[in-house]
Design an enzyme around this catalytic site. Structure first.
Site, mmCIF file in Angstrom:
data_model
loop_
_atom_site.group_PDB
_atom_site.id
_atom_site.type_symbol
_atom_site.label_atom_id
_atom_site.label_comp_id
_atom_site.label_asym_id
_atom_site.label_seq_id
_atom_site.Cartn_x
_atom_site.Cartn_y
_atom_site.Cartn_z
ATOM 1 N N LYS A 184 8.496 -0.179 13.197
ATOM 2 C CA LYS A 184 8.422 0.844 12.269
ATOM 3 C C LYS A 184 7.081 1.150 11.899
ATOM 4 O O LYS A 184 6.748 0.137 11.103
ATOM 5 C CB LYS A 184 9.687 0.503 11.279
ATOM 6 N N GLU A 260 1.106 -10.340 6.365
ATOM 7 C CA GLU A 260 -0.450 -10.175 6.214
ATOM 8 C C GLU A 260 -0.611 -9.506 5.100
ATOM 9 O O GLU A 260 -0.304 -8.162 5.234
ATOM 10 C CB GLU A 260 -0.969 -9.592 7.505
ATOM 11 N N CYS A 294 -7.593 -4.462 4.535
ATOM 12 C CA CYS A 294 -7.195 -5.730 3.884
ATOM 13 C C CYS A 294 -8.370 -6.813 3.595
ATOM 14 O O CYS A 294 -8.242 -7.631 2.584
ATOM 15 C CB CYS A 294 -6.343 -6.380 4.649
ATOM 16 N N GLU A 397 -6.277 -5.880 -5.441
ATOM 17 C CA GLU A 397 -7.012 -5.119 -4.479
ATOM 18 C C GLU A 397 -7.559 -3.731 -4.628
ATOM 19 O O GLU A 397 -6.510 -2.941 -5.170
ATOM 20 C CB GLU A 397 -6.240 -4.939 -3.112
HETATM 21 N N1 LIG Z 1 -2.884 -5.814 3.886
HETATM 22 C C1 LIG Z 1 -2.958 -4.524 4.127
HETATM 23 O O1 LIG Z 1 -3.589 -4.095 5.241
HETATM 24 C C2 LIG Z 1 -2.288 -3.436 3.316
HETATM 25 C C3 LIG Z 1 -1.970 -2.296 3.846
HETATM 26 C C4 LIG Z 1 -1.356 -1.110 2.965
HETATM 27 C C5 LIG Z 1 -1.246 -1.428 1.716
HETATM 28 N N2 LIG Z 1 -2.098 -2.507 1.273
HETATM 29 C C6 LIG Z 1 -1.746 -2.930 -0.326
HETATM 30 O O2 LIG Z 1 -0.691 -2.226 -0.957
HETATM 31 C C7 LIG Z 1 -1.272 -1.444 -1.906
HETATM 32 C C8 LIG Z 1 -0.220 -0.287 -2.189
HETATM 33 O O3 LIG Z 1 -0.039 0.511 -0.664
HETATM 34 P P1 LIG Z 1 1.279 1.124 -0.217
HETATM 35 O O4 LIG Z 1 2.225 1.800 -1.196
HETATM 36 O O5 LIG Z 1 1.114 1.899 0.998
HETATM 37 O O6 LIG Z 1 1.813 -0.595 0.394
HETATM 38 P P2 LIG Z 1 3.260 -0.746 0.678
HETATM 39 O O7 LIG Z 1 2.947 -2.561 1.187
HETATM 40 O O8 LIG Z 1 4.080 -0.438 -0.227
HETATM 41 O O9 LIG Z 1 3.517 -0.076 2.174
HETATM 42 C C9 LIG Z 1 2.842 -0.659 3.126
HETATM 43 C C10 LIG Z 1 3.776 -0.024 4.443
HETATM 44 O O10 LIG Z 1 5.032 -0.873 4.112
HETATM 45 C C11 LIG Z 1 5.935 -0.007 4.512
HETATM 46 N N3 LIG Z 1 7.128 -0.325 3.438
HETATM 47 C C12 LIG Z 1 7.003 -0.177 2.253
HETATM 48 N N4 LIG Z 1 8.232 -0.614 1.607
HETATM 49 C C13 LIG Z 1 8.746 -1.212 2.473
HETATM 50 C C14 LIG Z 1 10.288 -2.006 2.399
HETATM 51 N N5 LIG Z 1 10.864 -2.196 1.342
HETATM 52 N N6 LIG Z 1 10.567 -2.373 3.542
HETATM 53 C C15 LIG Z 1 9.896 -2.364 4.691
HETATM 54 N N7 LIG Z 1 8.791 -1.540 5.014
HETATM 55 C C16 LIG Z 1 8.103 -1.130 3.866
HETATM 56 C C17 LIG Z 1 5.734 1.160 4.332
HETATM 57 O O11 LIG Z 1 5.989 1.933 5.689
HETATM 58 C C18 LIG Z 1 4.164 1.276 4.044
HETATM 59 O O12 LIG Z 1 3.480 2.240 4.854
HETATM 60 C C19 LIG Z 1 -2.521 -0.829 -1.555
HETATM 61 O O13 LIG Z 1 -3.137 -0.294 -2.569
HETATM 62 C C20 LIG Z 1 -3.056 -2.004 -0.892
HETATM 63 O O14 LIG Z 1 -3.638 -2.902 -2.005
HETATM 64 C C21 LIG Z 1 -2.465 -3.507 2.163
HETATM 65 N N1 LIG Z 2 -8.730 -4.769 8.386
HETATM 66 C C1 LIG Z 2 -7.901 -5.512 9.172
HETATM 67 C C2 LIG Z 2 -6.437 -5.175 9.141
HETATM 68 C C3 LIG Z 2 -5.912 -4.847 7.934
HETATM 69 O O1 LIG Z 2 -6.380 -4.232 7.012
HETATM 70 C C4 LIG Z 2 -8.685 -5.581 10.415
HETATM 71 O O2 LIG Z 2 -9.828 -5.943 10.252
HETATM 72 O O3 LIG Z 2 -7.968 -6.058 11.491
#
Ligand SMILES: NC(=O)c1ccc[n+]([C@@H]2O[C@H](COP(=O)([O-])OP(=O)(O)OC[C@H]3O[C@@H](n4cnc5c(N)ncnc54)[C@H](O)[C@@H]3O)[C@@H](O)[C@H]2O)c1
Ligand SMILES: N[C@@H](CC=O)C(=O)O
Length: 495
Positions: A184, A260, A294, A397
């Site tokens: 997904k 992650e 991230c 973040e």
């Molecule tokens: N670790 C990373 O790479 C990463 C990636 C995206 C966001 N983030 C963090 O999250 C913050 C908010 O961003 P966001 O609102 O897009 O993040 P989020 O975690 O809400 O969403 C990330 C993805 O997860 C999926 N998702 C959301 N809710 C879900 C659920 N209940 N069940 C399954 N999948 C779900 C969505 O498809 C979305 O695109 C960002 O500002 C950042 O700090 C981190």
């Molecule tokens: N930036 C990461 C992925 C998550 O953000 C990577 O370098 O693999």
């Protein structure tokens, strides 16, 4: 200076904007728009999976698992290799799609396609290196065998910030291990994932091994699939909040989990650091994907002795960054993913200033990049100094192009500031004393530490965090291990 190209839509080669279930592309009752974050233009309408679609996809993945798990490692390796080759052949098309739906500069989009393809290449190799072992028995005549087996059907939930690399990092490992997958992709960036799935089919990966379920509202779909005992594992990259929710949902059926999640990466810069290298490394790791990575640096912690010089050099570099639509070759900072993301970063900056942070510099965006009816989610590169750990901007973040600076006076204070977080994905340090570098690297709360280096991402490293940054490792040999479970055979042989 060209900031906004207008040929995006005509030049894009879209993938099927549909669901992929059991090797068939199909529409569904509902669809949702995918938008170019640089200008708000709709790039495509994509089918949105319903719970019935999800049930059918799960059944296809479950059936396919019975034969995919029995395929030879060589077959799986060759298919991953073929997929990797097709990705490289279509590098430019994939990069253009990624740039259009995600917004990152085209040079970064191309680099992401190479990085994403490298995971398929890596896991094609890892498939061949899957090994079990034999043990000396305590009872004569017995054979004790430990055999790695695939865990089963995997639900892969990928984020919008790396729409290609997070797909191949999860699917490459899962397929190498012999698992089948329900993917997904993030609702803001499904096109790259669909294009990758199209290439997987072209590579000859059997129907049912990969399902793709784009969905406008991920929550019910993910909850439905997680509730099923037929899904053995969930792998998620995204925010810590959603990671916690998925872990709760997974408790009922005791799923394997890889999470992650969000980082809060510090970089420590000591007085004996090579400042040229530090400035280059900090700029690259802070502003990659406009700060939406991230492992982006969230906090620069500088020795007070060199802080004024570092501040001046970083400020000059921040003001020199070129902001605009990612398709323009010279652009370094594209738009953020959404209006909500811009609002979040704006609030963090305003909150920090209200609490006493000093605005060192902030670019003025040209009118074409200002928020307006046409959309365009740009945030001006910004630098704040005198921030403190009490401020939201240091606790969360940032996920935007904002650099924060604070100072320390000795090693103990540097470490204490760096570790003032409830988890860590990456941490970095710049310094000339290798003994101190090693000492600190071992004490930093993080899953990965860059020492005089920030470009740490690589298919061969175990990527992952500690504490609230999640658990599990992706990439490397440990990445495949997350999709395997050991079966022990105690075999009484008639002598
Ligand atoms: N670790 C990373 O790479 C990463 C990636 C995206 C966001 N983030 C963090 O999250 C913050 C908010 O961003 P966001 O609102 O897009 O993040 P989020 O975690 O809400 O969403 C990330 C993805 O997860 C999926 N998702 C959301 N809710 C879900 C659920 N209940 N069940 C399954 N999948 C779900 C969505 O498809 C979305 O695109 C960002 O500002 C950042 O700090 C981190
Ligand atoms: N930036 C990461 C992925 C998550 O953000 C990577 O370098 O693999």
């Amino acid at each position: 200076m060209e900031l906004m190209p207008d040929a995006t839509l005509t030049s894009l080669q879209l993938p099927p904007c549909a669901l992929l279930i059991n090797g068939q592309w199909r529409q569904s009752a509902h669809s949702f728009p995918v938008v170019d974050p640089a200008n708000g233009q709709v790039l495509a309408q994509v089918a949105s999976a319903s719970l019935d679609d999800a049930a059918e996809a799960l059944s296809a993945a479950t059936n396919a698992f019975t034969h995919w798990r029995r395929s030879t490692a060589t077959e799986r390796s060759q298919l991953l290799q073929r997929w990797h080759q097709l990705m490289l052949q279509q590098r430019e098309r994939l990069a253009q799609l990624l740039c259009a739906e995600q917004g990152k500069p085209i040079s970064e989009a191309r680099a992401e396609i190479d990085y994403a393809a490298s995971y398929l290449n890596w896991f094609a190799g890892e498939a061949l290196r899957l090994e079990g072992d034999w043990q000396h028995p305590s009872v004569a005549g017995r054979q004790l065998l430990n055999i790695p087996e695939p865990v089963g059907v995997v639900l892969a939930l990928t984020p919008w910030n790396f729409p290609a690399a997070m797909v191949t990092r999860k699917l490459g490992a899962a397929l190498a291990a012999g698992c089948t997958v329900l993917l997904k992709p993030a609702e803001s960036t499904p096109l790259t994932a669909l294009a990758l799935a199209e290439l997987a089919m072209e590579a000859g990966i059997a129907p049912g091994v990969i399902q793709v379920l784009p969905c406008a509202t991920p929550d019910p779909l993910a909850a439905f699939l997680i509730a099923s005992p037929q899904v053995a594992k969930v792998s998620f990259t995204g925010s810590t909040g959603v990671g916690r929710l998925l872990m709760q949902q997974s408790a009922t059926t005791l799923k394997r989990l890889s999470l992650e999640l969000g980082g809060n990466a510090p970089v420590l810069v000591f007085a004996d650091a090579d400042l040229d290298a530090a400035v280059t490394g900090i700029m690259a790791a802070k502003f990659r994907n406009a700060g939406q990575t991230c492992i982006c640096i969230n906090r620069v912690l500088a020795d007070a002795k060199i802080a004024p010089e570092l501040e001046q050099r970083l400020a000059a570099a921040v003001m020199a960054l070129q902001v605009g639509a990612g398709q323009v070759d010279t652009v370094q900072i594209g738009p953020l993913i959404s209006a909500k993301a811009v609002q979040k970063v704006q609030q963090l900056v305003e909150g920090a200033i209200l609490q006493g942070a000093r605005l060192v510099c902030q670019q003025r965006l040209p009118a074409a990049l200002q928020p307006g009816p046409a959309g365009g989610y740009f945030f001006p590169p910004t630098m704040l100094a005198d921030v403190t750990m009490q401020m939201g901007i240091c606790q969360q973040e940032i996920f935007g192009p904002v650099l924060t600076l604070q100072t320390f006076t000795d090693e103990a204070q540097a470490l204490q500031l760096a570790n003032q977080t409830d988890g860590g994905l990456a941490a970095y340090l710049y310094g000339g004393d290798e003994k101190r570098n090693y000492r600190l690297a071992r004490q930093l709360t993080a899953g990965m530490v860059g020492i005089n280096a920030t470009a740490i991402s690589d298919a061969r490293i175990p990527f992952g965090g500690v504490g609230s940054a999640g658990f599990g490792r992706e990439g490397s040999k440990y990445g495949v291990a997350d999709y395997l479970q050991l079966k022990h055979l105690c075999w009484e042989l008639a002598e």
